[in-house]
Design a protein around this motif. Structure first.
Motif, short mmCIF file in Angstrom:
data_model
loop_
_atom_site.label_atom_id
_atom_site.label_comp_id
_atom_site.label_asym_id
_atom_site.label_seq_id
_atom_site.Cartn_x
_atom_site.Cartn_y
_atom_site.Cartn_z
N GLN A 1 1.86 -2.68 -13.13
CA GLN A 1 1.33 -1.75 -11.96
C GLN A 1 0.23 -1.01 -12.35
N LEU A 2 0.66 -0.21 -13.52
CA LEU A 2 -0.21 0.75 -14.20
C LEU A 2 -1.38 0.11 -14.69
N CYS A 3 -1.38 -1.11 -15.27
CA CYS A 3 -2.50 -1.94 -15.70
C CYS A 3 -3.58 -2.09 -14.88
N HIS B 1 -2.45 -2.32 4.41
CA HIS B 1 -2.22 -3.24 3.46
C HIS B 1 -0.94 -3.65 3.53
N ALA B 2 -0.02 -3.05 4.09
CA ALA B 2 1.50 -3.63 4.32
C ALA B 2 1.34 -4.82 5.07
N GLY B 3 0.40 -4.78 6.14
CA GLY B 3 0.25 -5.97 7.23
C GLY B 3 -0.21 -7.13 6.38
N ALA C 1 1.27 -5.01 -1.16
CA ALA C 1 2.38 -3.99 -1.00
C ALA C 1 2.16 -2.98 -1.98
N SER C 2 2.21 -3.33 -3.10
CA SER C 2 1.65 -2.36 -4.25
C SER C 2 0.36 -1.34 -3.72
N ALA D 1 5.17 0.55 3.76
CA ALA D 1 5.01 0.33 2.49
C ALA D 1 6.05 -0.33 1.71
N HIS D 2 7.24 0.45 1.81
CA HIS D 2 8.55 0.12 1.08
C HIS D 2 8.94 -1.24 1.72
N LEU D 3 8.71 -1.37 3.05
CA LEU D 3 9.20 -2.62 3.81
C LEU D 3 8.44 -3.85 3.27
N ALA D 4 7.09 -3.67 3.02
CA ALA D 4 6.19 -4.71 2.18
C ALA D 4 6.73 -4.86 0.99
#
Length: 671
Positions: free
Chosen positions: A60-62, A464-466, A493-494, A506-509
């Protein structure tokens, strides 16, 4: 857990460590400034990790800071070595493939400001408020833009907007609490920070009118109206406020409470800060009209209104006017239309609360301000002894109903507009309309609208989540390569979490994306976080049922499925709630009940091939072969290419339960 070692000697903290992120980054130890690394990526990585509420994966950080470098993990390690040298090696903590910073004993201005905002500025003394205001030395992480890092830029823009809103709320509170002379300073700062917010201009005009400085008021009004006109903002309410301020009598001012400040005394009630761009729908919850013979100030009716405002705000799907404003307006006896015009909101909720004998009767209406049309109404009745049930169950039902009705209205309105004329909010809702059709072509349409919404507003977490959900659907329904779609679902989702990790969607996605990766425990953890952030989030409860019904706790799955249905009995995903219950019942050995629930799921609109397969297989397992074969025929008719392996590969069932479903398929002749 380990502490990573780095090259070179680390600066061990010899005293209090301060990290300043509001303005250009600064790090101080015992009041002395430390020399910051020249690399923007090092500083940006430090800022991101400092505010991250949980450990971050290396991948994720990369993705966050590097645009396809030759050795992203090597560059990440180099950046971490610089951070260790700066803040102390023991503060960089790794666990598995994740990284976090232990800054629990450090002072971080952005975190202090956020904590004060969450606890309420009313709990702060005047000196504490002055100290908080002094923290805001500029925009969050000023001068830290990182080229070719769109994920980081999206996160940075979101944090700046969030902290700017906190700064605005702080200044508004200080204007209301401080003596007139000092309040004027904060009012000027508020106008500089939010030049298109009506409220500070109205407060300034009223203050000038009260002081008899009419010429200055006229000049400010004309300059502000010209500024608003250039941005397409209607300044009519500002002119109305000035006219009202000029015509108020001395007697009106004498009736104000003793000791009130000049600015606060003549101010309109507090309202929630509404960003002009990007647009979101806004809603006001009016305190319920108490019809009981003996009204109880602060009683159940007020508690319910407070609860609904809080729950709606936690959904983060639209702007909710603050409770202080709504209760301040109660004594003015405004109608719904007047309230909508005064606050400039799109929707208003009002109703009545009445005790009749041992019963409580609650009537609720949702009005669309633009058309003055009642969009939804409901009557709830409970025994007085069930007051706590009223606050919990009924409050949740009202919140879910309001969200669903607003979503439907906004989606239908977006359908009537040309696609290229949609703003981000409208494109998002057009995407939702297609997303809930559960067909391959609609799913592709939904993707395009979510991508348009993101292009117009990269900080729109729900878009983004959609987008993540459309890729989840493509993977789950086998509409495209499962692995590729699972990766796209995870990336979207990220992005949603980077934009706003307090948004439950966001957490759902992320929970659904992790399920696609067969990471059951991590998936459940993210879905539980979505529920904690918003207990009224019906789809999050359903998603917990979906995951637990397959490879987790089937008893917990049934409870979650039932709760999601109670919250949203007409949900477009109702077929999934029912089908998850059926799967859980099979795993518990309640085959007959499972068959009944499978049939209910298949009868719902938009039930797709997997849902029909659940009904057919549950019926077969229960020994109801003729009924099961009728659903199998339905599958063959609607989805000729659908096979048993499509079902088995879609769900994450343990081997013993897979064997049970295979046996049911064999009895049906389902290959």
């Amino acid at each position: 857990m380990s502490v990573e070692s780095g090259d070179g000697e680390a600066n061990q903290p010899g005293g209090p460590l301060e990290i300043r992120l509001l303005g250009p980054m600064a790090i101080r130890r015992e009041g002395a400034d430390l020399t910051l690394p020249g690399s923007r990526k090092v500083r940006s990585l430090l800022a991101y990790l400092a505010l991250s509420p949980r450990p971050c994966g290396r991948a994720q950080l990369c993705d966050l800071l590097w645009d396809i470098p030759d050795d992203p993990r090597g560059e990440l390690r180099w950046c971490l070595s610089k951070i260790r040298t700066l803040i102390g090696e023991q503060r960089v903590i790794t666990q598995g493939d994740t990284i976090r910073l232990d800054l629990s004993d450090c002072f971080i201005d952005a975190i202090e400001a956020t904590a004060a905002y969450q606890h309420g500025f009313k709990t702060q003394s005047l000196s504490q408020l002055r100290s908080l205001a002094a923290l805001f030395a500029g925009d969050f992480h000023e001068g830290s833009s990182v080229e070719r890092s769109p994920a980081f830029e999206t996160w940075l823009l979101s944090q700046r907007r969030r902290l700017r809103d906190i700064h605005t709320a702080l200044l508004e509170h200080m204007v209301q609490r401080f003596p007139p002379e000092e309040a004027q300073t904060y009012l000027d700062r508020w106008i500089q920070l939010a030049p298109f917010d009506l409220r500070p201009h109205e407060l300034l005009l009223m203050s000038l009118a009260k002081a008899g400085r009419f010429r200055e008021g006229e000049e400010h009004l004309e300059a502000t109206a010209k500024l608003f006109d250039a941005e397409g903002i209607n300044a009519r309410s500002l002119r109305d406020a000035w006219q009202t301020a000029r015509t108020q009598t001395d007697e009106t001012f004498r009736q104000q409470r003793p000791g009130a400040s000049t600015v606060a005394a003549s101010s309109p009630p507090e309202t929630e800060s509404l960003l002009k761009e990007p647009r979101r729908a806004s809603i006001a919850i009016m305190p319920f009209n108490e019809l009981s013979a003996v009204a109880v100030p602060g009683g159940p009716s007020d508690a319910l209104a407070y609860d609904i405002i809080t729950r709606l705000a936690k959904l983060r799907s639209f702007h909710v006017i603050a409770q202080g404003t709504m209760f301040a307006l109660r004594d003015r006896h405004h109608t719904v239309d007047e309230t909508a015009r005064l606050l400039g909101v799109d929707y208003v909720v009002d109703g009545s609360f009445q005790r009749v004998g041992d019963r409580i009767i609650l009537r609720v209406e949702l009005t669309e301000a633009r058309t003055a049309r009642i969009a939804w109404t409901e009557v709830f009745e409970r025994r007085v002894a069930d007051t706590f049930l009223l606050l919990e169950e009924i409050g949740s039902r009202i919140v879910v109903s309001i969200e669903r009705e607003v979503e439907t209205i906004e989606s239908n309105r977006a359908l009537l507009k040309a696609p290229n004329s949609l703003d981000a909010w409208e494109a998002h809702h057009r995407g939702l309309w297609h997303m809930y059709r559960f067909t391959k072509s609609d799913n592709e349409q939904a993707q395009r609208f979510f991508e348009r919404a993101i292009g117009l507003d990269p900080t729109f977490a729900r878009a983004h989540a959609g987008l993540s959900f459309t890729h989840f659907q493509s993977a789950f329904q086998h509409w495209a390569d499962r692995d590729a779609e699972a990766e796209l679902a995870y990336r979207a989702a990220s992005q949603s979490m980077m934009v706003d990790d307090r948004d439950p969607t966001a957490h759902l996605a992320m929970g659904r994306a992790l399920w696609l990766r067969a990471l059951h425990d991590q998936s459940v953890s993210e879905l539980q976080q979505a529920v904690e952030l918003s207990p009224s989030f019906a789809i999050a409860h359903y998603s917990l049922a979906f995951v637990q019904s397959q490879s987790g706790d089937p008893g917990a799955a049934i409870l979650a499925a039932d709760h999601s249905r109670a919250l949203s009995p007409f949900d477009p995903l109702l077929f999934g709630m029912l089908a998850s219950r059926a799967l859980a019942l099979v795993r518990l050995g309640s085959f007959e009940d499972a068959a009944d629930w499978g049939v209910k799921a298949a009868a719902r609109p938009n039930a797709h091939a997997h849902i029909l397969a659940i009904a057919a297989l549950c019926l077969s397992i229960a020994g109801r072969l003729s009924e099961g074969k009728s659903y199998l025929a339905m599958i063959h008719d609607r989805y000729p290419a659908y096979r048993l392996n499509d079902f088995i590969s879609a769900f994450h069932l343990p081997p013993t339960d897979q064997a049970l479903f295979r046996q049911g398929a064999q009895r049906l002749g389902f290959e």
